[in-house]
Design an enzyme around this catalytic site. Structure first.
Site, PDB file in Angstrom:
ATOM      1  CG  ASN A 164      17.010  13.540 -15.505  1.00  0.00           C
ATOM      2  OD1 ASN A 164      16.348  14.189 -14.706  1.00  0.00           O
ATOM      3  ND2 ASN A 164      18.244  13.152 -15.251  1.00  0.00           N
TER       4      ASN A 164
ATOM      5  CB  CYS B  20      17.919  14.917  -9.519  1.00  0.00           C
ATOM      6  SG  CYS B  20      18.592  15.593 -11.059  1.00  0.00           S
TER       7      CYS B  20
ATOM      8  CG  HIS C  68      16.148  11.225 -10.426  1.00  0.00           C
ATOM      9  ND1 HIS C  68      15.341  12.064 -11.149  1.00  0.00           N
ATOM     10  CD2 HIS C  68      17.430  11.470 -10.837  1.00  0.00           C
ATOM     11  CE1 HIS C  68      16.093  12.798 -11.969  1.00  0.00           C
ATOM     12  NE2 HIS C  68      17.351  12.450 -11.799  1.00  0.00           N
TER      13      HIS C  68
END
Length: 355
Positions: A305, A128, A274
């Site tokens: 996500n 990520c 993020h």
């Protein structure tokens, strides 16, 4: 007589002193999956999912929406947004953890789709935090003279590796691609990166099995004449462990990023973390003491996500919807699998092209 080795001088690169984000583009898959649809395969409710994660919908790619095709579409839009001749692009970095093929890797194909076959192009895997790592590499390439204009893509097709019966992960992830064009600048608009990793906690986000184990299981089933399907590797996550790590460690990284950039919290106009979890992002913003005037990215609500794609997707959404303006100062922080993190302060690029 030839010169001895100690008299040989090797030239250094002649790069730009500053770098900037010139343009941004995004690709969101056609299919939108709601919380209600997710609850068809797990025992949950839309309200529980939203309270736990901040997610209402997520995009899921169809078979024809691949890592390469999504990356190429986002990259083309970024080049258009940047307003530069595509012929100036001399490097492509594709940040992803979900490309099914290691050979060929995705970036050379994306470069070819941009009409730039032959330039430097490579994939980068850092979970990520991947986009932050890619942005750091691109800026250092430009400062070192290795390139002048670099396309950095964050892209994931997370839906390929999710167990839809797993109540811990099935509702979290989405697919998509976001891209930026990084170029030289007389003033510096991208701070030095603050990055790192914590391999001791790496198992907090992992696969149920590696691909070698999967292949061995398939071969064993075939040799034994068994008809049952062999279960593929799926993503697993210890949500509580990741939440604690992010809320504490990543908040410290945000502070360190501001200090490294020489920027105060009061000077930040947009916060683009993020898009892992709405609660984590709120906790980090509170810890930083950001003023109420700071726009905080909330792309997770409609996109989920998307791992390495989440920061450029969230940035594009803020610029597109007028929640942030080109030229404003933004704090970006990526964190997740690895466990890895990367933080930068940037000046926001030109608005994305209108579809």
């Amino acid at each position: 007589m030839a010169d001895s080795n100690d008299t040989v001088t090797i030239a250094t690169g002649d790069g730009a002193s500053g770098t900037t984000l010139l343009g941004i583009g995004a690709y969101r898959p056609r299919r939108v999956v709601s919380n209600e649809q997710i609850c068809e395969t797990i025992d949950s409710t839309s309200e529980w999912i939203y309270e736990r994660s901040g997610i209402l919908n997520r995009h899921r790619a169809e078979p024809d929406e691949t890592i390469v095709s999504m990356s190429s579409e986002a990259a083309k839009k970024a080049v258009t947004s940047a307003g530069i001749d595509p012929e100036l692009i001399d490097a492509v970095i594709v940040c992803t953890s979900t490309n099914w093929t290691q050979v060929p890797h995705a970036a050379p194909q994306v470069a070819t789709d941009l009409g730039r076959n032959g330039i430097a192009a490579f994939d980068l895997t850092a979970g990520c935090a991947g986009f932050g790592y890619g942005l750091a590499v691109a800026t250092n390439m430009i400062r070192g003279g290795g390139a002048r204009y670099v396309v950095v893509v964050g892209v994931e097709k997370m839906s390929d590796g999710i167990d839809y019966s797993d109540r811990n992960t099935s509702f979290i992830f989405g697919d998509g691609a976001g891209a930026v064009v990084v170029g030289p600048s007389e003033t510096n608009d991208i701070s030095p990166v603050v990055w790192g990793s914590d391999g001791e906690k790496g198992d907090a986000i992992s696969q149920t099995k590696d691909f070698k184990q999967y292949v061995d299981e398939v071969d064993a089933a075939a040799a034994d004449g068994r008809d049952e399907a062999v279960i593929q590797p799926f993503l697993t996550m210890d949500g509580s462990k990741v939440f604690r790590w992010a809320a504490v460690q990543v908040s410290k990284v945000c502070v360190q990023t501001l200090e490294t950039a020489g920027v105060t919290a009061e000077q930040i106009q947009a916060f683009i973390p993020h898009q892992a979890n709405g609660r984590i992002n709120s906790a980090m913003a509170k810890h930083l003491g950001l003023p109420d005037s700071v726009a905080i990215a909330n792309d997770i609500e409609q996109t989920g996500n998307t791992s390495a794609a989440s920061i450029p997707l969230a940035m594009e959404a803020m610029l597109r919807d007028g929640e942030a303006e080109p030229g404003q100062i933004a704090l970006c922080i990526g964190f997740g699998a690895g466990l890895s993190y990367a933080g930068q302060v940037v000046r926001l690029p030109a608005a994305p092209p209108v579809d």
